[in-house]
Enzyme design. Structure first.
Site, PDB file in Angstrom:
ATOM      1  N   THR A  67      36.241  46.705  56.188  1.00  0.00           N
ATOM      2  CA  THR A  67      37.522  47.242  56.658  1.00  0.00           C
ATOM      3  C   THR A  67      37.787  48.635  56.088  1.00  0.00           C
ATOM      4  OG1 THR A  67      38.426  45.018  56.928  1.00  0.00           O
ATOM      5  CG2 THR A  67      40.017  46.801  56.730  1.00  0.00           C
ATOM      6  N   ARG A  90      29.900  40.641  63.769  1.00  0.00           N
ATOM      7  CA  ARG A  90      29.529  42.005  63.391  1.00  0.00           C
ATOM      8  C   ARG A  90      28.057  42.133  63.023  1.00  0.00           C
ATOM      9  NH1 ARG A  90      33.572  46.029  61.072  1.00  0.00           N
ATOM     10  NH2 ARG A  90      35.475  45.533  62.194  1.00  0.00           N
ATOM     11  N   LYS A 101      32.816  34.106  51.955  1.00  0.00           N
ATOM     12  CA  LYS A 101      33.872  34.571  52.857  1.00  0.00           C
ATOM     13  C   LYS A 101      33.398  34.239  54.263  1.00  0.00           C
ATOM     14  CE  LYS A 101      36.225  38.727  54.561  1.00  0.00           C
ATOM     15  NZ  LYS A 101      36.256  40.218  54.541  1.00  0.00           N
TER      16      LYS A 101
END
Length: 296
Positions: free
Chosen positions: A47, A140, A164
């Site tokens: 991010t 991704r 995660k």
């Protein structure tokens, strides 16, 4: 690794109009998250547009967040990539003393087999002086780290302490939770599955929206961990539109639009990403408006 329980946020890298790093905005965003009650900060995750930052800019971002945080919250550093040797070299050469853990994404583009993914993280585990959070984000990377691979790594390496999970599959998440070692943590990497993951037995989230609306998101996760389900879901549904809107045109364009609305930074992103469209910004503005009084 109780430091990883609750709400972590994957901080953006704010840019000025000329697309240079905006250090003042980075300080404001960091303070916004700390004041909002998040539990830890993740620096240089995906991010943060870390793949578009130079080595000097990465060092600058780390220094600014460390200085602003001043030891108040635990810090996690993103160190990942699709070249295993480069990742290992960074782990061995960078000063990691200020960090509680590293977050390392599964190799992207290469699309390795499950054995290749295992060997990649094995090399990282052997090289890292810090605990490791695996990061699975198939949308991704182009490949899914299957539960069997996550569990194999969790059981064989003491310093692989968490995953995660951003596969979006609750079946996959629950399989890991069911079979994981007792001290291994499952963290949601997807805002929409954050509360369901916690209620299924996960330990928290590394969130994107949580840095824009830290008070609401952190409270939701705390309530979930306390098994106060109805109260937690009341917050979830109040912010669910935002969870979807911020990814409508890709991350971090959406969350940066929120920071622009909150007057904390510009909405600028670096190519090949583009800034959120006026249409999306209008929808995000309508979503954020009821929360503005909290952050005035």
């Amino acid at each position: 690794m109780e430091q990883l329980r609750g709400t972590g946020v994957a901080l953006i890298t704010p840019f000025k109009e000329d697309l240079s790093v905006d250090v003042d905005a980075l300080r404001r965003v960091t303070e916004h998250c700390i004041d909002g009650g998040v539990d830890y900060l993740v620096i240089l995750g995906t991010t943060a547009e870390s793949v578009t930052l130079t080595a000097d800019e990465k060092t600058l971002v780390i220094d600014i967040i460390q200085t602003t945080n001043a030891g108040r919250l635990p810090l996690v550093l993103g160190v990942g990539g699709n070249n295993t040797t480069v990742v290992v070299n960074e782990l061995q050469s960078r000063d990691l003393s200020a960090f509680d853990a590293i977050l390392s994404v599964s190799p992207y583009y290469n699309r390795p087999t499950q054995e290749g993914i295992y060997q990649h993280f094995k090399a990282i585990a052997l090289a890292s002086s810090k605990p490791i959070i695996l990061y699975n984000v198939p949308g991704r990377t182009g490949s899914n780290v299957l539960p069997e691979t996550v569990l194999r790594l969790a059981k064989e390496f003491d310093n692989i302490v968490a995953v995660k999970e951003a596969s979006g599959s609750m079946a996959q998440i629950m399989k890991i939770i069911k079979h994981k070692p007792n001290d291994f943590m499952v963290l949601s990497g997807d805002d929409l599955t954050a509360l369901p993951t916690v209620l299924a037995g996960g330990s928290g989230v590394i969130s994107v929206l949580g840095q824009g609306l830290p008070s609401e998101f952190a409270k939701m996760i705390r309530l979930g961990l306390e098994r106060r389900v109805d109260e937690a879901y009341e917050i979830h549904y109040s912010i669910q539109d935002g969870m979807e809107l911020i990814f409508e045109e890709g991350n971090p364009a959406g969350i940066k639009a929120i920071f622009e609305i909150l007057a904390l930074s510009t909405a600028k992103v670096r190519l090949p990403l583009v800034e959120a469209t006026a249409t999306l910004k209008q929808k995000i503005t309508a979503f954020v408006k009821p929360f503005l009084k909290v952050y005035a």
